[in-house]
Design a protein around this motif. Sequence first.
Motif, PDB file in Angstrom:
ATOM      1  N   LEU A 206       0.849  -1.280   0.038  1.00 42.99           N
ATOM      2  CA  LEU A 206       0.075  -0.022  -0.038  1.00 42.99           C
ATOM      3  C   LEU A 206       0.627   1.329   0.097  1.00 42.99           C
ATOM      4  CD1 LEU A 206      -2.814  -1.221   2.647  1.00 42.99           C
ATOM      5  CD2 LEU A 206      -3.160  -0.848   0.033  1.00 42.99           C
ATOM      6  N   SER A 207       2.247   1.271   0.609  1.00 42.85           N
ATOM      7  CA  SER A 207       2.853   2.434   0.241  1.00 42.85           C
ATOM      8  C   SER A 207       4.258   2.363  -0.632  1.00 42.85           C
ATOM      9  CB  SER A 207       3.232   3.020   1.705  1.00 42.85           C
ATOM     10  OG  SER A 207       4.264   2.145   2.464  1.00 42.85           O
ATOM     11  N   GLY A 208       4.442   1.252  -0.902  1.00 37.14           N
ATOM     12  CA  GLY A 208       5.775   0.897  -1.880  1.00 37.14           C
ATOM     13  C   GLY A 208       5.422   1.155  -3.332  1.00 37.14           C
ATOM     14  N   ASN A 388      -6.753   3.353   0.958  1.00 38.40           N
ATOM     15  CA  ASN A 388      -5.281   3.864   1.171  1.00 38.40           C
ATOM     16  C   ASN A 388      -5.290   5.264   0.677  1.00 38.40           C
ATOM     17  OD1 ASN A 388      -2.771   3.080   1.328  1.00 38.40           O
ATOM     18  ND2 ASN A 388      -2.392   2.732  -0.785  1.00 38.40           N
ATOM     19  N   GLY A 389      -4.325   5.948   1.695  1.00 41.19           N
ATOM     20  CA  GLY A 389      -4.062   7.310   1.556  1.00 41.19           C
ATOM     21  C   GLY A 389      -3.281   7.857   0.397  1.00 41.19           C
ATOM     22  N   ASN A 390      -2.287   6.895  -0.214  1.00 39.17           N
ATOM     23  CA  ASN A 390      -1.617   7.211  -1.154  1.00 39.17           C
ATOM     24  C   ASN A 390      -0.810   8.146  -1.087  1.00 39.17           C
ATOM     25  OD1 ASN A 390      -3.105   5.249  -2.473  1.00 39.17           O
ATOM     26  ND2 ASN A 390      -3.355   6.254  -4.519  1.00 39.17           N
ATOM     27  N   ASP A 391      -0.236   8.550  -0.258  1.00 44.53           N
ATOM     28  CA  ASP A 391       0.729   9.778   0.202  1.00 44.53           C
ATOM     29  C   ASP A 391       2.124   9.282  -0.226  1.00 44.53           C
ATOM     30  OD1 ASP A 391      -0.879  11.787   1.865  1.00 44.53           O
ATOM     31  OD2 ASP A 391      -1.475   9.928   2.548  1.00 44.53           O
ATOM     32  N   ASP A 392       2.895  10.174  -0.549  1.00 47.07           N
ATOM     33  CA  ASP A 392       4.325   9.710  -1.080  1.00 47.07           C
ATOM     34  C   ASP A 392       5.318   9.611   0.110  1.00 47.07           C
ATOM     35  OD1 ASP A 392       6.388   9.036  -2.370  1.00 47.07           O
ATOM     36  OD2 ASP A 392       6.555  10.993  -3.412  1.00 47.07           O
ATOM     37  N   VAL A 393       5.526   8.293   0.345  1.00 46.77           N
ATOM     38  CA  VAL A 393       6.377   8.239   1.591  1.00 46.77           C
ATOM     39  C   VAL A 393       7.550   7.260   1.212  1.00 46.77           C
ATOM     40  CG1 VAL A 393       4.980   8.486   3.655  1.00 46.77           C
ATOM     41  CG2 VAL A 393       4.688   6.344   2.592  1.00 46.77           C
ATOM     42  N   PHE A 394       7.708   7.226  -0.130  1.00 43.32           N
ATOM     43  CA  PHE A 394       8.534   6.031  -0.883  1.00 43.32           C
ATOM     44  C   PHE A 394       9.357   6.945  -1.697  1.00 43.32           C
ATOM     45  CE2 PHE A 394       9.378   2.572  -3.869  1.00 43.32           C
ATOM     46  CZ  PHE A 394       9.588   1.567  -2.839  1.00 43.32           C
ATOM     47  N   LEU A 464      16.748   4.188  -0.861  1.00 42.26           N
ATOM     48  CA  LEU A 464      15.486   4.281  -0.770  1.00 42.26           C
ATOM     49  C   LEU A 464      14.979   4.839   0.684  1.00 42.26           C
ATOM     50  CD1 LEU A 464      12.464   3.487  -1.367  1.00 42.26           C
ATOM     51  CD2 LEU A 464      12.801   1.156  -0.521  1.00 42.26           C
ATOM     52  N   ARG A 465      14.351   5.908   0.700  1.00 44.63           N
ATOM     53  CA  ARG A 465      13.767   6.463   1.911  1.00 44.63           C
ATOM     54  C   ARG A 465      12.226   6.085   1.866  1.00 44.63           C
ATOM     55  NH1 ARG A 465      12.893   7.011   6.274  1.00 44.63           N
ATOM     56  NH2 ARG A 465      12.820   8.617   7.685  1.00 44.63           N
ATOM     57  N   TRP A 466      11.923   5.129   2.989  1.00 48.35           N
ATOM     58  CA  TRP A 466      10.748   4.668   2.903  1.00 48.35           C
ATOM     59  C   TRP A 466      10.047   4.624   4.423  1.00 48.35           C
ATOM     60  CZ3 TRP A 466       9.427  -1.283   2.187  1.00 48.35           C
ATOM     61  CH2 TRP A 466       7.994  -1.434   1.983  1.00 48.35           C
ATOM     62  N   LEU A 467       9.265   5.134   4.395  1.00 47.88           N
ATOM     63  CA  LEU A 467       8.461   5.190   5.799  1.00 47.88           C
ATOM     64  C   LEU A 467       8.351   3.855   6.508  1.00 47.88           C
ATOM     65  CD1 LEU A 467       7.319   7.171   8.347  1.00 47.88           C
ATOM     66  CD2 LEU A 467       5.202   6.898   7.090  1.00 47.88           C
ATOM     67  N   PRO A 496      -0.949   5.572  16.968  1.00 48.00           N
ATOM     68  CA  PRO A 496       0.366   4.956  16.826  1.00 48.00           C
ATOM     69  C   PRO A 496       0.172   4.511  15.292  1.00 48.00           C
ATOM     70  CG  PRO A 496      -1.063   3.764  18.450  1.00 48.00           C
ATOM     71  CD  PRO A 496      -1.895   4.982  17.727  1.00 48.00           C
ATOM     72  N   PHE A 497      -0.607   4.609  14.447  1.00 46.81           N
ATOM     73  CA  PHE A 497      -0.885   4.003  13.067  1.00 46.81           C
ATOM     74  C   PHE A 497      -0.041   5.296  12.288  1.00 46.81           C
ATOM     75  CE2 PHE A 497      -2.363   3.104   9.082  1.00 46.81           C
ATOM     76  CZ  PHE A 497      -2.824   1.584   9.129  1.00 46.81           C
ATOM     77  N   HIS A 498       1.005   4.595  11.844  1.00 50.74           N
ATOM     78  CA  HIS A 498       1.856   5.451  10.884  1.00 50.74           C
ATOM     79  C   HIS A 498       1.799   5.370   9.445  1.00 50.74           C
ATOM     80  CE1 HIS A 498       4.656   6.934  14.297  1.00 50.74           C
ATOM     81  NE2 HIS A 498       3.452   7.010  14.459  1.00 50.74           N
ATOM     82  N   CYS A 499       1.956   4.054   9.129  1.00 55.70           N
ATOM     83  CA  CYS A 499       2.130   3.589   7.598  1.00 55.70           C
ATOM     84  C   CYS A 499       1.297   2.242   7.255  1.00 55.70           C
ATOM     85  CB  CYS A 499       3.610   3.612   7.504  1.00 55.70           C
ATOM     86  SG  CYS A 499       4.039   3.082   5.733  1.00 55.70           S
ATOM     87  N   PRO A 500       0.794   2.097   6.157  1.00 63.62           N
ATOM     88  CA  PRO A 500       0.556   2.982   4.970  1.00 63.62           C
ATOM     89  C   PRO A 500      -0.742   4.002   5.570  1.00 63.62           C
ATOM     90  CG  PRO A 500      -0.559   1.007   4.630  1.00 63.62           C
ATOM     91  CD  PRO A 500       0.300   0.896   6.006  1.00 63.62           C
ATOM     92  N   SER A 501      -0.421   5.386   5.059  1.00 59.71           N
ATOM     93  CA  SER A 501      -1.542   6.211   5.399  1.00 59.71           C
ATOM     94  C   SER A 501      -2.942   5.663   4.761  1.00 59.71           C
ATOM     95  CB  SER A 501      -1.144   7.702   4.902  1.00 59.71           C
ATOM     96  OG  SER A 501      -1.281   7.500   3.499  1.00 59.71           O
ATOM     97  N   GLN A 502      -3.714   6.310   5.582  1.00 61.96           N
ATOM     98  CA  GLN A 502      -5.123   5.828   5.304  1.00 61.96           C
ATOM     99  C   GLN A 502      -6.246   6.754   5.337  1.00 61.96           C
ATOM    100  OE1 GLN A 502      -5.817   1.988   4.411  1.00 61.96           O
ATOM    101  NE2 GLN A 502      -3.887   2.355   4.077  1.00 61.96           N
ATOM    102  N   ASN A 503      -7.394   6.673   4.750  1.00 65.73           N
ATOM    103  CA  ASN A 503      -8.342   7.579   4.942  1.00 65.73           C
ATOM    104  C   ASN A 503      -9.488   6.604   5.904  1.00 65.73           C
ATOM    105  OD1 ASN A 503      -7.897   9.703   2.832  1.00 65.73           O
ATOM    106  ND2 ASN A 503      -7.990   8.192   1.433  1.00 65.73           N
TER     107      ASN A 503
END
Lengths: 849, 157
Positions: A206-208, A388-394, A464-467, A496-503
């Motif tokens: 979901l975030s990669g 899925n939030g689809n924010d760019d953390v990758f 790679l910088r990945w949350l 505490p929920f950090h990743c993957p960002s979600q709606n």
Amino acid sequence: MNPKSRPGWIKPVALGGALVLFLVLIDSRLGPLPSLGRFFNPFSGFWLNADDGRPKDVKLRAPGLNETVSIVFDKRQVPHIFAQNAHDLFFAQGYITARDRLWQMEIQTLAAAGRLAEILGPEMIEHDRFQRRLGIPQAAGQAVEMMKKNGESWQAAQAYAEGVNAWIAEMEPGDYPLEYKLLDYAPGHWTPLNTALLNKHMQWTLSGMGDDLPLTNTLSKFGADFIALYFPERRGDVPTVIPSGTPWGPRADSSSAAGPDSLGGFFRSIPFLRVPDPDLRDSAAGGGPTKSQPAPRSKGPASPDPLPVLPKSPTPGNGSNNFVVSGSRTLGGHPILANDPHLDLGLPSIWYEVQLSAPGIAVYGVSLPGAPAVVIGFNRKIAWGMTNGNDDVFDWYRITFKDSTLGEYMHGKQWKPTRKVVEAIKVRGGATVLDTVVYTHQGPLVLKSQERPANRNSPSMHALRWLALDPSDELLGFIRIMKSRDYGEFSAALEPFHCPSQNFAFASVSGDIAMFHHGLFPRKWKGQGRFTMDGSEPGNDWSGWLPRSAEPAVRNPAQGWLFSANQTPADSTYPFYLGSGFADGQRPKRLAQLLSESDSLTPDGAFRILMDDYDMHASELLPALLERIAKAPLSPEDSAARRDLAAWDYRHTAHGKAPALFDAWWRQLYRAIWQDEFGADSTHYQWPDKDRTRRMILEEPDADWYDNITTSPRETLGFLAARTFREACALTRTGGKGREWAAYRPVQIRHLARIDAFSSLGVESGGCGDCVNALKSTHGPSWRMVVELGQEPRGYGIYPGGQSGNPGSAHYGEFIRDWAGGKSYPLLFLRGPGSEAGAISYRISLRGK
Amino acid sequence: MALLILFAAALAGGYIFPWWWPAIAAYGIGFWLPRNAASAFASGFAGAGLAWAGLAAFLDWRNHHLLSGRIAALFHLQTGWAVVALTGILGGLMGGLGAWAGYALRAYAMPRPAGVATVPVGGTAGSLSADGETGIPDSPESADTDADPDPGRTAAT
């Protein structure tokens, strides 16, 4: 033959030899085949997985439990677990999930850990190497340390592991799930690390993602103006997750509410970031016209070779829907929440339905086999659902190394030492492979020079910088979410929920509805990480995090409804950059339309919205396209197809023929427009997407891009449309007739090991990628849920699978037919183990010491 | 007789011993009972084969042929019954080869005393088991087997 003509011992020895040879033959694994002797042995081979479907009430001893646990199975084989304390609850959840899904649980975590070669042999070495290079095993280890520190999640994961291991200990080899027998290995010991690995696997899914590399290639080939024009960061006409006009900043409900007056002050207190890299800024910030370099059409100067892009693993266009409607707009006067996470469709299903009950906990929903708690569901007070939030953390950083030892790299005009971790990849039937993973401060160097791992997208010599590689504890979030009783507790539980960002969509029996675009967000300058970045420039590093209070969220908006479909979270007044990979397609537009038109929603109506198969891409585009070919010379058959298409209602029904023709036409046309510009290595580039291309067709009918630059005549849109229409007619015509959508786009629910015999192929159902029912061939609504938050919350749900993970069980795929037909089941939320006896199939009682 | 004993042994031992148990059981029974190679192989094949196929057919019936259909697809077979048959053939080959090899050892290690009269009978599995029960003496009759009579027949019947 005269027996006296040869020594008498030859015969017994030869026959004995033949016997031994035969036994050795059927003992060994030949190619993909299992040991035939072992596998077919009806006393312990696959025949024991032929489930007789006659479960009986049983009482079992499970040392490790503190008190007795009752597990009640309903007619759909959903376990309703009643325990006296949290430890026993999660123990029983682990135990019963392992009973139904052990192979799936383990193989997913082994895949995440890069340990498949241990089971499947040398051909998985490159897969495993890639997982190690992503840093996933290391990160999972750190996540375990974090759980230990937090306590609550650690205890849950530990108890779950005890339960899984209690089940494993109870099995004889003959009881192993079928896939263990087929692949000929035994289940390993389960630990909380497996649960952490499963979380990493979901974070990867979901975030990669991101298109940093192909977009960078497109930038260097076509220039910043092209990017600015054809890759807009947001589409103006798609409603955002958090409705326009929602004030940003600390929410009025939070205890530390500062009030609207101080909002400006609040945002001023978060330092904005300077944009450090002038080369990047121009394009990243949406194409400042500073470099007025025209987009070169390929006759221009040769651009550098693109870095190769390999087919991406996380599916682009991954998406989901959720929505909440307040009681003011529902027939029953109660809030209604709906959710359908779209994921790769697989068997055994990614979801396992469960009810968990213990003092302080009463929750129903779907869990991920391999992790305690419930991920999406409802309790007696609230319901929640996620997209899925689809924010760019990758993000990717180009690294300059001092020399080929990769021992030092340039950062801030200094050589800095790398960190090296040696990973050992065990190989079945081969020597262990050692691999050194090189880390910069940004993260792991996924590909060294010239390396080409199979089927992934990653640039070589980039860190790679990945949350997901930062420690976090999403499990703690889920445990707190399922215990929440109201808006305030739910909001706090997300922390505490950090990743993957979600709606996170939320509704409560007390009448609240809310949406949180939640995750941990790196503080970024506008456009940061949209393209690959120079890793030596410190200004390109992530620097800190947005405070929780800056997250886009809204509670009880005046419009009375909220939804998300992976689109841009907040309008242009939102001051922070979260990414540009949001799915601003037609799906969110259609959802908003349906919800705004609905003022007396029922649970049934909410389910019908999830099943909506209206295609707004087609409804906006097709009339204009048909116009283009109105006068084109067509064969009588193609003319008839054109008439049928003109009469289409834009619905992707399973047995319609127009949707198949339209889809084929669109694909041919899209390729005809862009293929020539991007050239032979076109897959290494990001092409303008479907929505931008549609807008171009509608608004720029004379654009240069329709011309095929490899031919001398100048092609027009009308020419391309007519040619590709004829192609599409030919492609979809079988036996003189057009093809039905379900045959053109068969839904394939494939077994996790891609074994066709254990898959459900050729499922017939409607829906399309741009429909709310975003059902594509191998990807789509993995769990449809609707909850009405009355006095007693009432849930309805279905997923394309079945509770059993055993291909030899009638419960393996028993929901698929109803799922494809758009049905749902009432979810049985039991008060106690003794209630609703008529709905119960059987019971298991687990006794402690 | 040999068939029935092996059938029972394969079933009972199958729950205790590894998958190659029918080969071992058949070897012992082949050493002990049959009077010629053909009957050894046939009774071994039938005894172990029927045990495996029979149990498989029972499990298949109880499962409404669900799993056998999937396994058939996996091995490119047409129907689940082919999977039951394949199970029987694998068990049968182990039993047949085992019994034949056991019989051959017996024939070598304890040859028949010369001059014992033999009476030809049919060589099928069914008639062999009937032979054992009725005590009719048998004889090696077929061209493809060696003319080793069974010196242990008296003890066995």
